[in-house]
Design a protein around this motif. Structure first.
Motif, PDB file in Angstrom:
ATOM      1  N   SER A 180       5.083   2.234  10.294  1.00  0.00           N
ATOM      2  CA  SER A 180       4.857   1.599   8.995  1.00  0.00           C
ATOM      3  C   SER A 180       6.175   1.172   8.360  1.00  0.00           C
ATOM      4  CB  SER A 180       4.132   2.586   8.070  1.00  0.00           C
ATOM      5  OG  SER A 180       4.067   2.096   6.757  1.00  0.00           O
ATOM      6  N   LYS A 181       7.182   2.026   8.456  1.00  0.00           N
ATOM      7  CA  LYS A 181       8.487   1.723   7.840  1.00  0.00           C
ATOM      8  C   LYS A 181       9.163   0.540   8.528  1.00  0.00           C
ATOM      9  CE  LYS A 181      12.786   4.004   6.476  1.00  0.00           C
ATOM     10  NZ  LYS A 181      13.553   5.276   6.481  1.00  0.00           N
ATOM     11  N   ILE A 182       9.125   0.521   9.865  1.00  0.00           N
ATOM     12  CA  ILE A 182       9.785  -0.555  10.614  1.00  0.00           C
ATOM     13  C   ILE A 182       9.100  -1.893  10.374  1.00  0.00           C
ATOM     14  CG2 ILE A 182      10.187  -1.441  12.958  1.00  0.00           C
ATOM     15  CD1 ILE A 182      10.761   1.463  13.775  1.00  0.00           C
ATOM     16  N   LEU A 183       7.751  -1.881  10.305  1.00  0.00           N
ATOM     17  CA  LEU A 183       6.998  -3.128  10.139  1.00  0.00           C
ATOM     18  C   LEU A 183       6.821  -3.528   8.683  1.00  0.00           C
ATOM     19  CD1 LEU A 183       4.108  -2.563  12.730  1.00  0.00           C
ATOM     20  CD2 LEU A 183       6.207  -3.887  13.059  1.00  0.00           C
ATOM     21  N   GLY A 184       7.093  -2.587   7.764  1.00  0.00           N
ATOM     22  CA  GLY A 184       6.789  -2.856   6.366  1.00  0.00           C
ATOM     23  C   GLY A 184       5.282  -2.925   6.146  1.00  0.00           C
ATOM     24  N   ALA A 185       4.538  -2.106   6.906  1.00  0.00           N
ATOM     25  CA  ALA A 185       3.065  -2.146   6.895  1.00  0.00           C
ATOM     26  C   ALA A 185       2.484  -1.068   5.997  1.00  0.00           C
ATOM     27  CB  ALA A 185       2.546  -1.981   8.323  1.00  0.00           C
ATOM     28  N   ARG A 186       1.238  -1.252   5.640  1.00  0.00           N
ATOM     29  CA  ARG A 186       0.517  -0.227   4.876  1.00  0.00           C
ATOM     30  C   ARG A 186       0.235   0.973   5.773  1.00  0.00           C
ATOM     31  NH1 ARG A 186      -1.476  -5.126   3.206  1.00  0.00           N
ATOM     32  NH2 ARG A 186      -1.289  -5.553   0.965  1.00  0.00           N
ATOM     33  N   LEU A 187       0.176   2.154   5.154  1.00  0.00           N
ATOM     34  CA  LEU A 187       0.004   3.395   5.891  1.00  0.00           C
ATOM     35  C   LEU A 187      -1.177   4.179   5.335  1.00  0.00           C
ATOM     36  CD1 LEU A 187       1.214   5.528   7.934  1.00  0.00           C
ATOM     37  CD2 LEU A 187       2.501   6.427   5.978  1.00  0.00           C
ATOM     38  N   LEU A 188      -1.976   4.760   6.232  1.00  0.00           N
ATOM     39  CA  LEU A 188      -3.113   5.576   5.808  1.00  0.00           C
ATOM     40  C   LEU A 188      -3.148   6.835   6.664  1.00  0.00           C
ATOM     41  CD1 LEU A 188      -5.569   5.304   3.802  1.00  0.00           C
ATOM     42  CD2 LEU A 188      -6.914   4.684   5.796  1.00  0.00           C
ATOM     43  N   THR A 189      -2.915   7.985   6.034  1.00  0.00           N
ATOM     44  CA  THR A 189      -2.949   9.264   6.758  1.00  0.00           C
ATOM     45  C   THR A 189      -3.758  10.281   5.954  1.00  0.00           C
ATOM     46  OG1 THR A 189      -1.049  10.395   5.753  1.00  0.00           O
ATOM     47  CG2 THR A 189      -0.571   8.781   7.480  1.00  0.00           C
ATOM     48  N   GLY A 190      -4.130  11.353   6.621  1.00  0.00           N
ATOM     49  CA  GLY A 190      -4.874  12.416   5.958  1.00  0.00           C
ATOM     50  C   GLY A 190      -4.043  13.209   4.974  1.00  0.00           C
ATOM     51  N   GLN A 191      -2.720  13.060   5.031  1.00  0.00           N
ATOM     52  CA  GLN A 191      -1.847  13.791   4.119  1.00  0.00           C
ATOM     53  C   GLN A 191      -1.715  13.107   2.763  1.00  0.00           C
ATOM     54  OE1 GLN A 191       1.887  14.519   6.081  1.00  0.00           O
ATOM     55  NE2 GLN A 191       0.994  15.921   7.583  1.00  0.00           N
ATOM     56  N   MET A 192      -2.204  11.886   2.677  1.00  0.00           N
ATOM     57  CA  MET A 192      -2.148  11.162   1.415  1.00  0.00           C
ATOM     58  C   MET A 192      -3.295  11.617   0.518  1.00  0.00           C
ATOM     59  SD  MET A 192      -1.407   7.426   3.140  1.00  0.00           S
ATOM     60  CE  MET A 192      -1.566   6.487   1.633  1.00  0.00           C
ATOM     61  N   SER A 193      -3.120  11.479  -0.781  1.00  0.00           N
ATOM     62  CA  SER A 193      -4.196  11.834  -1.705  1.00  0.00           C
ATOM     63  C   SER A 193      -5.342  10.834  -1.555  1.00  0.00           C
ATOM     64  CB  SER A 193      -3.689  11.810  -3.145  1.00  0.00           C
ATOM     65  OG  SER A 193      -3.437  10.475  -3.564  1.00  0.00           O
ATOM     66  N   LYS A 194      -6.515  11.237  -2.028  1.00  0.00           N
ATOM     67  CA  LYS A 194      -7.681  10.356  -1.943  1.00  0.00           C
ATOM     68  C   LYS A 194      -7.428   9.045  -2.685  1.00  0.00           C
ATOM     69  CE  LYS A 194     -10.358  13.682  -3.375  1.00  0.00           C
ATOM     70  NZ  LYS A 194     -11.529  14.435  -3.901  1.00  0.00           N
ATOM     71  N   ARG A 195      -6.813   9.153  -3.837  1.00  0.00           N
ATOM     72  CA  ARG A 195      -6.555   7.941  -4.622  1.00  0.00           C
ATOM     73  C   ARG A 195      -5.591   7.021  -3.905  1.00  0.00           C
ATOM     74  NH1 ARG A 195      -8.660   4.084  -6.858  1.00  0.00           N
ATOM     75  NH2 ARG A 195      -7.433   2.979  -8.428  1.00  0.00           N
ATOM     76  N   GLU A 196      -4.566   7.594  -3.267  1.00  0.00           N
ATOM     77  CA  GLU A 196      -3.609   6.777  -2.511  1.00  0.00           C
ATOM     78  C   GLU A 196      -4.308   6.061  -1.362  1.00  0.00           C
ATOM     79  OE1 GLU A 196       0.717   8.998  -2.849  1.00  0.00           O
ATOM     80  OE2 GLU A 196      -0.838   9.943  -1.606  1.00  0.00           O
ATOM     81  N   ARG A 197      -5.191   6.775  -0.652  1.00  0.00           N
ATOM     82  CA  ARG A 197      -5.922   6.153   0.469  1.00  0.00           C
ATOM     83  C   ARG A 197      -6.820   5.019  -0.032  1.00  0.00           C
ATOM     84  NH1 ARG A 197      -6.860  11.623   2.330  1.00  0.00           N
ATOM     85  NH2 ARG A 197      -9.084  11.422   1.892  1.00  0.00           N
ATOM     86  N   GLU A 198      -7.461   5.261  -1.168  1.00  0.00           N
ATOM     87  CA  GLU A 198      -8.344   4.234  -1.736  1.00  0.00           C
ATOM     88  C   GLU A 198      -7.569   2.964  -2.073  1.00  0.00           C
ATOM     89  OE1 GLU A 198     -10.069   6.148  -5.072  1.00  0.00           O
ATOM     90  OE2 GLU A 198     -11.342   7.472  -3.871  1.00  0.00           O
ATOM     91  N   LEU A 199      -6.403   3.131  -2.687  1.00  0.00           N
ATOM     92  CA  LEU A 199      -5.582   1.972  -3.058  1.00  0.00           C
ATOM     93  C   LEU A 199      -5.125   1.190  -1.835  1.00  0.00           C
ATOM     94  CD1 LEU A 199      -3.390   3.498  -5.930  1.00  0.00           C
ATOM     95  CD2 LEU A 199      -5.145   1.723  -6.157  1.00  0.00           C
ATOM     96  N   VAL A 200      -4.741   1.925  -0.769  1.00  0.00           N
ATOM     97  CA  VAL A 200      -4.298   1.265   0.466  1.00  0.00           C
ATOM     98  C   VAL A 200      -5.433   0.443   1.057  1.00  0.00           C
ATOM     99  CG1 VAL A 200      -3.603   1.669   2.859  1.00  0.00           C
ATOM    100  CG2 VAL A 200      -2.477   2.914   1.014  1.00  0.00           C
ATOM    101  N   LEU A 201      -6.621   1.040   1.123  1.00  0.00           N
ATOM    102  CA  LEU A 201      -7.776   0.328   1.684  1.00  0.00           C
ATOM    103  C   LEU A 201      -8.143  -0.889   0.848  1.00  0.00           C
ATOM    104  CD1 LEU A 201     -10.158   3.195   2.867  1.00  0.00           C
ATOM    105  CD2 LEU A 201      -9.035   1.486   4.288  1.00  0.00           C
ATOM    106  N   GLU A 202      -8.130  -0.741  -0.475  1.00  0.00           N
ATOM    107  CA  GLU A 202      -8.461  -1.868  -1.360  1.00  0.00           C
ATOM    108  C   GLU A 202      -7.479  -3.019  -1.168  1.00  0.00           C
ATOM    109  OE1 GLU A 202      -8.526  -0.223  -5.258  1.00  0.00           O
ATOM    110  OE2 GLU A 202     -10.286   1.046  -4.867  1.00  0.00           O
ATOM    111  N   GLU A 203      -6.197  -2.698  -1.071  1.00  0.00           N
ATOM    112  CA  GLU A 203      -5.175  -3.734  -0.889  1.00  0.00           C
ATOM    113  C   GLU A 203      -5.336  -4.440   0.447  1.00  0.00           C
ATOM    114  OE1 GLU A 203      -1.490  -1.718  -1.335  1.00  0.00           O
ATOM    115  OE2 GLU A 203      -1.651  -1.484  -3.516  1.00  0.00           O
ATOM    116  N   PHE A 204      -5.601  -3.648   1.491  1.00  0.00           N
ATOM    117  CA  PHE A 204      -5.732  -4.231   2.829  1.00  0.00           C
ATOM    118  C   PHE A 204      -6.998  -5.098   2.918  1.00  0.00           C
ATOM    119  CE2 PHE A 204      -6.748  -3.985   7.447  1.00  0.00           C
ATOM    120  CZ  PHE A 204      -5.596  -4.592   7.914  1.00  0.00           C
TER     121      PHE A 204
END
Length: 537
Positions: free
Chosen positions: A424-448
């Protein structure tokens, strides 16, 4: 004062036999044979009040009104009463039912103190039917399911209509197996519409829970109230949506629904999750899965709990009919660097020494049993997998593919969080992992979802239930030999066939390593077979 004593004259053995079913013989007197009514004996022998009245009437015995009223009060209207207490179904028998249970080979725990049987709500309807068929008067549970009226505002595909018809023909029960992306959620919503009363939907993840809620609102007219029951939110409504993890802790509150829908149902046979199906009273049941069959054989339990497999269609058939996107799989073997090869060979040598040349599954078994060498072998094996999970050549190939597929939506699958973070860091891509909060995951999915293109890097948190309709490119950086995981990942790309989309799944394999074996194993069956067979890891 009411008296339960009565006299019979004349008297013989046949009369004695009839009376002994509900009374005790006290002896003979000048008035005739003396008996006293014994209600405990009557209950044990399954004798009802109307039968006591009939026998005494035929023998010319009259009891005073006060005695009859007292007997009527003590002799219940029902032979068996059902109750729901906590997560248990309680059978309170007023007559002996042990012979009936033995007849049907039913073994239910009996509480000799409370004099009741306790079992799971799942068995209510079959027990009620058996007892009623045996002529007993059964007091049913007071199950007043809330009714509602709703209908789909979209037209179902032909196979979805077939699936609903097969489910209805099976008594509104059964497992429906369709590939990822084939619209199983819409089938579930149509099932709710057909039943038209209180429904519990159980999903595997919080993200799926929210997707169900959004789709119910989006695709229906006259939608009843929808309640979300998870985390700190505990809303009970005509349609209640929860997760596996929440449900197993709150089945006392979630047991009274008319329809139970289980999503990602291949998880249900797990020991802790099967309690959801056992604790729910629902007579109507629907299980949805892309991969219902399990190599451990526990799919048999899934079918028992949910009503058997009633409908299935395969990926190749739905692709051929244009319902799912066409796809191609590109397998790319990437070499190890000299340094990576040396490290791999060193670890492999150590693993073989510790494992004594035993197959990996046998080593896993020994490790679970606490074998020291096996435990150390598994630690080395994990280092091996981690090493080949993201090699320099793989990283270069990922960059190359992203450049080639520029302007499209790309999903990158990895097993390890720090590998995903690096990519994710090398590509500048969005990241989704189980260690992220639910709200963070939701925002990533909405943006993508809202973007026309982009790259999303996932760990195993995205293997099930992720709904990204217009993603067309997938890259497996690290995987396992699990066919289930492979099929789920491919399915992430097939959901939408608009515009003649052709999905591409790139599979990166570290050459000359255990990844070659894993890749071969996960595709050892045809894709058609793989959708209905999975290996639990």
């Amino acid at each position: 004062m009411p008296s339960r004593t009565f006299y019979v004259k004349p008297f013989n053995n046949d009369i004695l036999k009839r009376l002994m079913a509900f009374s005790r013989f006290l002896g003979e007197t000048g008035e005739g044979a003396q008996f006293v009514i014994d209600l405990e004996r009557a209950r044990t022998n399954g004798v009802r009040m109307e039968e006591i009245r009939r026998v005494l009437g035929e023998l010319g015995v009259s009891l005073d009104t006060e005695t009859l009223e007292q007997l009527e009060h003590e002799m219940p209207e029902y032979d068996v009463l059902f109750e729901l207490k906590d997560e248990n179904l309680v059978l309170n028998p007023r007559v002996r039912i042990s012979d009936i249970l033995r007849k049907y080979r039913i073994n239910i725990p009996y509480d000799s103190v409370s004099k009741v049987y306790r079992t799971r709500p799942f068995y209510y309807y079959i027990l009620k039917k058996i007892l009623e068929d045996e002529g007993l008067r059964v007091k049913k549970l007071d199950l007043q399911f809330e009714r509602f009226s709703m209908g789909l505002n979209v037209e179902l595909r032909s196979y979805q209509v077939e699936a609903i018809k097969a489910w209805k023909n099976n008594g509104f029960r059964g497992v429906i197996a369709l590939p990822t992306g084939a619209g199983k959620t819409l089938i579930g919503i149509e099932g709710m519409s057909e039943v038209g009363s209180s429904t519990l939907v159980v999903t595997f993840t919080n993200e799926q829970l929210k997707q169900w809620a959004e789709n119910i609102i989006k695709y229906t007219n006259g939608t009843p109230e929808v309640g979300l029951y998870y985390s700190k939110k505990k809303e009970l409504a005509p349609i209640t949506i929860t997760t596996y993890q929440t449900a197993i802790r709150h089945m006392a509150e979630l047991s009274r629904f008319n329809l139970l829908i289980i999503d990602e149902a291949h998880h249900l046979p797990a020991e802790k999750f099967r309690e959801i199906a056992l604790s729910c009273i629902a007579p109507y049941r629907m299980a949805l899965s892309a991969t219902p069959y399990r190599s451990d054989g526990k799919h048999v339990e899934l079918f028992r709990l949910m009503g058997g497999l009633v409908y299935q269609r395969g990926i190749e058939e739905l692709v051929a009919q244009g319902y799912l996107a066409k796809f191609k799989i590109v397998r790319i073997k990437t070499p190890l660097t000299t340094e990576e090869r040396a490290q791999y060979d060193m670890l492999m040598k150590k693993f073989r020494s510790l494992s004594n040349g035993r197959p990996i599954l046998e080593v896993v078994k020994k490790a679970r049993e606490g074998d020291g060498r096996a435990l150390e072998a598994m630690r080395v094996y994990s280092k091996l997998r981690y090493l080949v999970g993201l090699t320099k050549a793989k990283l270069s190939k990922i960059i190359e593919i992203i450049e080639k597929e520029k302007g499209k939506k790309v999903i990158i699958f990895s097993q390890y969080v720090d590998h995903a973070e690096t990519i994710s860091k090398i590509l500048g891509a969005r990241l989704l992992t189980g260690q992220m909060s639910k709200r963070e995951r939701e925002l990533v999915l909405e943006e993508f979802k809202s973007g026309k293109s982009g790259v999303l890097v996932l760990t195993t948190v995205g293997d099930e239930g992720l709904d990204i309709p217009d993603a067309s490119i997938g890259i497996i950086v690290t995987g396992t030999s699990s066919k289930r995981q492979y099929v789920q990942r491919l399915g992430r790309l097939l959901r939408n066939n608009s515009g003649g989309k052709v999905a591409i799944l790139y599979e990166l394999i570290a050459q000359g390593t255990s990844e070659e074996y894993q890749s071969k194993k996960r595709r050892s069956l045809s894709l058609e077979d793989a959708f209905y067979s999975w290996e639990e890891r």
